[in-house]
Scaffold this motif. Structure first.
Motif, short mmCIF file in Angstrom:
data_model
loop_
_atom_site.label_atom_id
_atom_site.label_comp_id
_atom_site.label_asym_id
_atom_site.label_seq_id
_atom_site.Cartn_x
_atom_site.Cartn_y
_atom_site.Cartn_z
N PRO A 68 -33.25 89.22 26.69
CA PRO A 68 -31.65 89.75 26.07
C PRO A 68 -31.36 90.91 26.81
O PRO A 68 -29.88 91.14 26.30
N ALA A 69 -31.49 91.48 28.31
CA ALA A 69 -31.06 92.43 28.63
C ALA A 69 -29.59 91.23 29.31
O ALA A 69 -28.30 92.18 28.55
N SER A 70 -29.51 90.32 29.85
CA SER A 70 -29.01 89.27 30.00
C SER A 70 -27.54 89.30 28.65
O SER A 70 -27.19 89.49 28.65
N ALA A 71 -28.07 88.68 28.00
CA ALA A 71 -27.25 88.66 26.97
C ALA A 71 -26.23 89.47 25.62
O ALA A 71 -24.81 89.64 26.19
N LEU A 72 -27.39 90.78 26.20
CA LEU A 72 -26.88 92.34 25.83
C LEU A 72 -25.26 92.83 27.11
O LEU A 72 -23.95 92.93 26.61
N MET A 73 -25.99 92.45 27.93
CA MET A 73 -24.58 92.00 28.89
C MET A 73 -24.13 91.41 29.46
O MET A 73 -22.63 92.23 30.10
#
Lengths: 250, 361
Positions: free
Chosen positions: B310-315
């Motif tokens: 999820p963090a990669s998607a948001l970044m």
């Protein structure tokens, strides 16, 4: 009987590694697999865990044929510590918690975390739980991967040269931990080793491999100068120190 | 085995661990909030003078008719396309880096972008879907964008299938996949050169324009298609997150933990390729996000895919949104290619984090 191997055979294209392997392992038993480099010790462990597919033969774990189990079911019964493991960037707790993978549905449960915590405590790693793996020594790292295999709650532990690259203190510490867990929880362990004296200290049974066959198998009675010399091509004598046999190369 | 009783050890330890994972959840929450704020700012920026309040009111259906038209028909699809494509490309990079065991893997590693570009070249040059109109504000226009998109998408999928078929012979080993990707990428590059060699100047201009990558090409139809694909892909990746964590520990360890490594790799690469193909076909080539998004988050939040996905998607969404705002505002009214801005923004940030090293806690 926890493990029964019948007629096991493995070959790489154009080269047979081993054939007609038959042996059993009982609960509470530690079996050391011995032999020269490249004789097929690691390959044998991988066949017992379906990492490699044997050409022939059957392997039973607690009367269940492993080829009929799903990978997850097998991982709930067999814990495997590879010879090489990647030093991933995570904490000790996360690395050990990963051993609960065969049980995790969507997310880790409280029980998964508690079992991880408990095993960390048994292996005296709990003070390291939030340390990153790259901050650990070789001995501590080896204990982490053994802890990961233990949280799988296996009936059988397969350890591929768990003491290589460790200093004497850590070698003894690691084998004593494995022995304690095997005896205490009445599971079984099969360990590939090179150090015969460490194997004598650790194992209840020994299996010498040579030229793709089981050359000799049994208790301490197979640890004879003739067998060792025949397998390793090194003349040895077996001395006794405090009633324990010691292999001394000549 | 005598099962290990689930009795708590030292009660404090678990709470400390939960606090540690809680911090990662807070980072993800803050990033979500930041994405929402940046999305409002992105909708707000442009030729028509609006303030964030008007933007929010228009989104809630309380705006005036003029701002409603501008926001709902032009800016919102563009911003949504940025969020979705940024998230999709970044999460695809995250999974590819894990599956291929290569920190430099990204959606372009397997040649999917090159295959899409080959498709666009073919549509514009061979099927005549693009031309130059000197009277227009945009000198180059694509006459029939759907032919370009469909052809680009089709060739991306063909490339994916070829790579998977080739890699199948080697049990989907990372080396086989990367080498097959390099070969396919080079094959499509050669194809592009050959097609362009026989093209007219105007057609080459149209192709170059397509490859720039532009969020403005997306209408609601593209946004919805991409949204469904990326949404399903993220759900799939999250379901596989423990398998990816196991794979990080080495192939043999993963197998020992019950992971069907070949199947996990096949699924990961197929889904990553699919969302990359959709993003590139609809918007053109937007590079660097797939490489830099997950790498930044790996350093900030760690390698645990429960949080990294999820963090990669948001970044990815954040980088693409910020890049699009810059692309539209640096030299207004000229809109710069967003792909170039993503690299300008991402590269120094990436280098800074690389120099700073991993965050410890």
């Amino acid at each position: 009987m926890i493990l029964s191997v019948q007629g096991l055979e493995f070959r790489y294209p154009g080269r047979a590694v081993f054939q007609d392997f038959d042996f059993t392992v009982e609960r509470g038993e530690c079996l050391a697999i011995l032999g020269t480099n490249g004789v097929g010790k690691s390959t044998l462990l991988k066949c017992l865990n379906r990492i490699l597919k044997p050409r022939a033969g059957v392997v039973y774990i607690e009367k269940a044929e492993i080829s009929k189990l799903s990978r997850t079911e097998l991982a709930q019964r067999v814990g495997y510590v590879a010879q090489k493991h990647e030093n991933i960037r995570c904490t000790v707790f996360d690395a050990v918690l990963l051993g609960r993978k065969p049980y995790i549905k969507w997310d880790v449960s409280r029980r998964d975390q508690e079992i991880t915590n408990r095993v960390l405590k048994i292996l005296e790693l709990e003070d390291y739980s939030l340390r990153y793996l790259d901050e650990l020594s070789g001995g501590e790292l080896q204990k982490v991967v053994i802890a990961r295999a233990l949280v799988q709650e296996p009936d059988l532990l397969l350890l591929d040269e768990p003491t290589s690259n460790l200093d004497l203190k850590n070698q003894l510490e690691v084998i004593n931990i494995v022995k304690k867990v095997v005896k205490g929880q009445q599971i079984a362990a099969i360990v590939t080793m090179h150090d015969l004296n460490l194997a004598i200290r650790f194992a209840d049974k020994f299996m010498f491999l040579k030229n793709g066959n089981i050359f000799a198998a049994g208790g301490l009675e197979v640890m004879t100068p003739e067998n060792v010399e025949s397998v390793y091509a090194v003349p040895v004598t077996i001395e006794r120190w405090r009633d324990v046999p010691v292999v001394v190369p000549q | 085995m005598k099962k290990v009783a689930a009795t708590p050890g030292r009660p404090g330890r678990l709470e400390i661990y939960q606090h540690y994972t809680g911090k990662k959840k807070v980072i993800i929450l803050l990033m979500s909030l930041l994405t929402a704020i940046l999305a409002v700012l992105a909708i707000n920026s442009g030729g028509m003078d609006l303030n964030p309040f008007q933007v929010v009111m228009a989104i809630l259906g309380q705006g005036n008719p003029v701002s409603d038209v501008v926001i709902w028909n032009i800016r919102l699809p563009r911003v949504m396309a940025g969020v979705i494509a940024g998230a999709g490309l970044s999460v695809a990079g995250c999974v590819m880096q894990n599956n291929l065991r290569n920190p430099l893997a990204s959606p372009s590693t397997l040649g999917i972008s090159n295959a899409a570009a080959f498709g666009a070249n073919m549509a514009i040059i061979v099927f005549g879907a693009g031309s130059i109109q000197s009277a227009s504000t945009d000198a180059v226009i694509i006459n029939n964008p759907y032919i370009v998109t469909i052809t680009a998408f089709m060739w991306s999928i063909i490339a994916t299938m070829i790579i998977i078929l080739l890699a199948r012979f080697r049990d989907f080993s990372p080396e086989a996949m990367i080498l097959a990707g390099v070969a396919i990428s080079s094959l499509f590059s050669a194809g592009i050169i050959l097609i362009q060699y026989f093209a007219q100047d105007t057609q080459i201009a149209a192709v170059v324009f397509w490859t720039f990558g532009d969020l403005g090409r997306a209408s609601w139809r593209e946004v919805i298609i991409m949204g469904i694909l990326v949404g399903l892909a993220i759900i799939y990746f999250m379901l596989m997150r423990w398998d990816y964590n196991a794979l990080d520990s080495g192939e043999e360890t993963a197998k020992g933990l019950g992971v069907n490594v070949a199947r996990v790799r096949l699924g990961g690469m197929l889904v990553s390729s699919l969302i990359t193909a959709a993003a590139v076909s609809f918007l053109g080539i937007i590079g660097f996000i797939g490489l830099v998004g997950p790498q930044i988050m790996r350093r900030v939040i760690g390698g645990d895919h429960r949080f990294l996905i999820p963090a990669s998607a948001l970044m990815g969404a954040l980088i693409l949104l910020a890049s699009d705002i810059m692309a539209r505002t640096i030299i207004t009214p000229i809109v710069l290619p967003v792909g170039a801005i993503t690299s300008f923004l991402g590269a120094p940030l990436f280098l800074y984090l690389l120099a700073r090293g991993y965050k410890r806690r």
